[in-house]
Structure formats: C-alpha cells, structure tokens
Design an enzyme around this catalytic site. Structure first.
Site, PDB file in Angstrom:
ATOM      1  N   HIS A  88      -9.120  -8.566  -6.449  1.00  0.00           N
ATOM      2  CA  HIS A  88     -10.456  -8.292  -6.020  1.00  0.00           C
ATOM      3  C   HIS A  88     -10.475  -7.054  -6.081  1.00  0.00           C
ATOM      4  O   HIS A  88      -9.656  -5.919  -6.209  1.00  0.00           O
ATOM      5  CB  HIS A  88     -10.854  -9.099  -5.008  1.00  0.00           C
ATOM      6  CG  HIS A  88     -10.414  -8.531  -3.623  1.00  0.00           C
ATOM      7  ND1 HIS A  88      -9.058  -8.335  -3.357  1.00  0.00           N
ATOM      8  CD2 HIS A  88     -10.922  -7.797  -2.668  1.00  0.00           C
ATOM      9  CE1 HIS A  88      -8.812  -8.125  -2.063  1.00  0.00           C
ATOM     10  NE2 HIS A  88      -9.996  -7.597  -1.518  1.00  0.00           N
ATOM     11  N   HIS A  90     -11.825  -4.841  -3.828  1.00  0.00           N
ATOM     12  CA  HIS A  90     -11.807  -3.885  -2.698  1.00  0.00           C
ATOM     13  C   HIS A  90     -11.037  -2.823  -2.863  1.00  0.00           C
ATOM     14  O   HIS A  90      -9.703  -3.001  -3.597  1.00  0.00           O
ATOM     15  CB  HIS A  90     -11.622  -4.826  -1.517  1.00  0.00           C
ATOM     16  CG  HIS A  90     -12.580  -5.253  -0.662  1.00  0.00           C
ATOM     17  ND1 HIS A  90     -12.586  -6.589  -0.006  1.00  0.00           N
ATOM     18  CD2 HIS A  90     -14.113  -5.253  -0.908  1.00  0.00           C
ATOM     19  CE1 HIS A  90     -13.857  -6.870   0.288  1.00  0.00           C
ATOM     20  NE2 HIS A  90     -14.743  -5.994  -0.367  1.00  0.00           N
ATOM     21  N   ASP A  92      -8.572  -1.297  -1.165  1.00  0.00           N
ATOM     22  CA  ASP A  92      -7.146  -1.317  -0.705  1.00  0.00           C
ATOM     23  C   ASP A  92      -6.346  -2.175  -1.748  1.00  0.00           C
ATOM     24  O   ASP A  92      -5.149  -2.357  -1.815  1.00  0.00           O
ATOM     25  CB  ASP A  92      -6.880  -1.769   0.673  1.00  0.00           C
ATOM     26  CG  ASP A  92      -7.693  -3.364   0.832  1.00  0.00           C
ATOM     27  OD1 ASP A  92      -8.554  -3.441   0.151  1.00  0.00           O
ATOM     28  OD2 ASP A  92      -7.208  -3.916   1.950  1.00  0.00           O
ATOM     29  N   HIS A  93      -6.964  -2.695  -2.652  1.00  0.00           N
ATOM     30  CA  HIS A  93      -6.247  -3.397  -3.811  1.00  0.00           C
ATOM     31  C   HIS A  93      -6.223  -2.947  -5.146  1.00  0.00           C
ATOM     32  O   HIS A  93      -5.768  -3.389  -5.995  1.00  0.00           O
ATOM     33  CB  HIS A  93      -6.612  -4.718  -3.871  1.00  0.00           C
ATOM     34  CG  HIS A  93      -6.446  -5.577  -2.603  1.00  0.00           C
ATOM     35  ND1 HIS A  93      -5.406  -6.240  -2.364  1.00  0.00           N
ATOM     36  CD2 HIS A  93      -7.040  -5.776  -1.194  1.00  0.00           C
ATOM     37  CE1 HIS A  93      -5.296  -6.879  -1.358  1.00  0.00           C
ATOM     38  NE2 HIS A  93      -6.349  -6.245  -0.554  1.00  0.00           N
ATOM     39  N   HIS A 166     -13.760 -14.980  -0.726  1.00  0.00           N
ATOM     40  CA  HIS A 166     -13.661 -13.721   0.050  1.00  0.00           C
ATOM     41  C   HIS A 166     -15.071 -13.114  -0.100  1.00  0.00           C
ATOM     42  O   HIS A 166     -15.929 -13.730  -0.514  1.00  0.00           O
ATOM     43  CB  HIS A 166     -12.654 -12.752  -0.330  1.00  0.00           C
ATOM     44  CG  HIS A 166     -12.252 -11.610   0.206  1.00  0.00           C
ATOM     45  ND1 HIS A 166     -12.254 -11.615   1.696  1.00  0.00           N
ATOM     46  CD2 HIS A 166     -12.266 -10.337  -0.106  1.00  0.00           C
ATOM     47  CE1 HIS A 166     -11.698 -10.555   1.985  1.00  0.00           C
ATOM     48  NE2 HIS A 166     -11.702  -9.621   1.073  1.00  0.00           N
ATOM     49  N   ASP A 237      -6.327 -11.856   0.772  1.00  0.00           N
ATOM     50  CA  ASP A 237      -7.852 -11.624   1.028  1.00  0.00           C
ATOM     51  C   ASP A 237      -8.767 -13.071   0.701  1.00  0.00           C
ATOM     52  O   ASP A 237      -9.394 -13.173  -0.532  1.00  0.00           O
ATOM     53  CB  ASP A 237      -8.247 -10.598   0.233  1.00  0.00           C
ATOM     54  CG  ASP A 237      -7.903  -9.215   0.499  1.00  0.00           C
ATOM     55  OD1 ASP A 237      -6.815  -9.031   1.048  1.00  0.00           O
ATOM     56  OD2 ASP A 237      -8.691  -8.374   1.048  1.00  0.00           O
ATOM     57  N   HIS A 295      -0.325  -8.368   4.006  1.00  0.00           N
ATOM     58  CA  HIS A 295      -1.454  -8.013   4.147  1.00  0.00           C
ATOM     59  C   HIS A 295      -2.080  -7.891   5.776  1.00  0.00           C
ATOM     60  O   HIS A 295      -2.846  -8.790   6.336  1.00  0.00           O
ATOM     61  CB  HIS A 295      -2.684  -8.713   3.320  1.00  0.00           C
ATOM     62  CG  HIS A 295      -3.868  -8.276   3.152  1.00  0.00           C
ATOM     63  ND1 HIS A 295      -5.064  -8.378   3.915  1.00  0.00           N
ATOM     64  CD2 HIS A 295      -4.341  -7.200   2.287  1.00  0.00           C
ATOM     65  CE1 HIS A 295      -6.019  -7.413   3.617  1.00  0.00           C
ATOM     66  NE2 HIS A 295      -5.561  -6.619   2.471  1.00  0.00           N
TER      67      HIS A 295
END
Length: 334
Positions: A88, A90, A92-93, A166, A237, A295
């Site tokens: 996804h 976000h 941090d990914h 999510h 997530d 995670h």
C-alpha cells in the site's frame, strides 16, 4: 510477460497447473528480511521489507526508507530485482522506491522493472520521476491491483495478489510454485525395455517414447506421483479478516504483521492492524508450516517483542520473530 501488457490480468490457476515443469527441483528459495519495523525506522530496526530469491529471480515486497541499507549489508544482487510488490502507499512501505529506481540506472539494465501495487502506486512512481527528474535507462512497467488476480508469472510459478483491509487500499501476496514431476523410476524404465539415454530424458520431460521392443511407454508408467511446489505469503498492514487464511493456505512460510500485543486488539482494530495472536490464528487456520512475525510497533523494544512471540506461540507454536537481515531457507517438503 510482455512490457506492453501492463493492464490488469488474471488467469485460472488450473490452467497454470497444466504447464509442464522439468527443472523446478533445482530451484533454491530463500526469504531475506530487510526490515521488520512499522511506522518509523529505528536505529536497530529498519522498515518492513522482504526480498525473496528464487534461484536467479529476485522479488522485493515493500520498499520503505532504508531498504537499500539491508540489501547492501546482505550483499544481495539488488541490480537484478525483477519485480517490486507494494502492499500500500503509506510512507513506511514505499518511500525507498525512488532511490532504488535511481540506483538501478547506475548499471546496465535491459530488462524491465515491474512494480505492482494498489491504486495510486502509478501516480507515486510517475510523480517521483517527474519531481526528482530521474534518469531511468530501462523500462518501468507499473500495474495497479484492484481485485484479486495473478499479477506476475514465470515458467513454473506465479505471484497472486489478494485484498486486505487497511486505512488505504492494501494487498497481500503469495508466490506459489506449480507441482513438480514425480521421481523417475529407472527400474520401471528398464523393465519396459527403454534403454538408458535420451529416451529417459524424454520420459522425464513428459513425452511418450517407443521402447526397443516397439511398444509405447508413457511418462505415467515410469514417473511417481507429482510432488508439491512451495508457497510463500506476505501479509502486512491489515486488520484481522477471515479471508486471509484461505489466501495463504498451506504456505511454507507466512510473513505476517503483528503490530500489537493481545491487550491492544481494540486499538489494532481501530487502526486496522493486527495483534501477534491474530496473525497466529491465521497461520493456524491456514495450516502454514512456519509463521514469521513482522511490522512491529515502535512502542515495543526488542526485549518486549518476546511478549508478542509468546502470545503467538500460544496459538501457533511454529512462530518466530523476524529480525533485520534474518534469512529463511524454504526447502521442498518431498
């Protein structure tokens, strides 16, 4: 897959399973944990990312800030990454993706880089290229996923995406190998008057041959039962949803998020994440062989992660805590 065919596509797995395999027995399969943290990088915990190496093929799952650091420390051939699978959008990914794309332009590369992910992945890639004025000297093919489908395939494997739940559109992935041929029985071949040599190779390749006595010998007469391939699954997530277990069913290795401990499951549900106990529940229900937790919330120190491990093992004993630069060997069962 042709770079021109960048649209959504899928095909029934039964059709894939009819393909003939021969060399799959020699395929090494390893998973390298490049980072195991969630939300923000810590000095001792990079952001969640996993590199899967299947013989000469390299597949990267998520690409947060600092992904290149672990790639280099593990001395992995990042130049040869075939495809990147984003769960996804976000930060941090995905924020490590522009740097990895630019780095790949520093070497000679003719093969396209495939990037898969949910909606807005294409916007992110295109805007990054434009704002950073990237020099890219190889084809980049971006495919957005809006429904469960096979997104990438090779001669004897395919990678499938499935939907998660999510705060943003999010997908999980599985790499599944096709069944391998059964073991060749030399005694049976000799008894059927098939001489040692090229005819044995043809039988192992799935072709019928003519024996020295003029009879026809089929592969089924000299080959054992088919043997299963391996399965790797990556889930991060998402809140706990029952549909995850069927998607990862029978995985040899399931890498699954475990953001919180059991006493914070209400907060996990609110933020659409999972606890370690819920990840273990999926592993148990899906009858996976091994679960790797990943995670983790930055609220937990490395020592406090033992609580997550114990809560998971109470449900699914074959659970381990992943750590940065941990390596999983995924062997054949038979």
């Amino acid at each position: 897959m042709d770079p021109e065919d960048a649209g959504t596509f899928s095909f029934p797995c039964s059709l894939v399973g009819n393909a003939h395999l021969r060399y799959i027995d020699f395929m090494n399969l390893k998973a390298f944990v490049l980072g195991c943290g969630g939300m923000m990088p810590l000095p001792y915990r990079h952001l969640t990312s996993v590199l899967l190496r299947r013989d000469g093929d390299l597949f990267l799952f998520d690409c947060g800030e600092g992904t290149q650091v672990s790639l280099r420390r593990l001395n992995l051939k990042w130049k040869k990454i075939d495809a990147i699978f984003i769960s996804h959008t976000h930060a941090d990914h995905i924020t490590g993706l522009p740097g990895l794309m630019m780095l790949s332009s520093q070497v000679d590369r003719d093969e396209p880089l495939y990037i898969y992910g949910p909606p807005k992945v294409a916007d992110y890639v295109e805007s990054s290229r434009k704002v950073l004025d990237m020099y890219i000297n190889y084809p980049v093919v971006v495919k957005e996923i809006t429904a469960p489908c096979v997104v990438h395939e090779g001669k004897d494997f395919y990678i499938k995406a499935f939907l998660l739940n999510h705060t943003k559109p999010c997908v999980g992935y599985t790499l599944e190998e096709l069944d391998r041929p059964g073991e060749f029985n030399p005694e049976a071949a000799r008894a059927l008057n098939v001489p040692v040599g090229p005819l044995w190779s043809k039988l192992q390749a799935g072709q019928s041959v003519t024996a020295s006595d003029g009879s026809t010998v089929t592969p089924e007469q000299v080959m054992g039962a088919k043997r299963s391939g391996r399965k790797f699954s990556y889930v991060t997530d998402t809140m706990y949803i029952p549909s995850i277990a069927p998607a990862v069913q029978g995985s040899d290795l399931l890498i699954c998020e475990s953001m919180f401990s059991q006493d914070m499951e209400d907060q996990a549900r609110e933020k659409k994440h999972m606890s370690a106990r819920q990840a273990a529940t999926i592993a148990r229900d899906a009858q996976v062989k091994q679960l790797g937790l990943i995670h983790y919330s930055p609220r937990y120190t490395d020592k406090e992660l033992d609580l997550l491990l114990q809560e998971a093992r109470n449900v699914f004993p074959d659970t381990v805590l992943t750590r940065d630069r941990m390596v999983f060997d995924i062997p054949y069962v038979d």
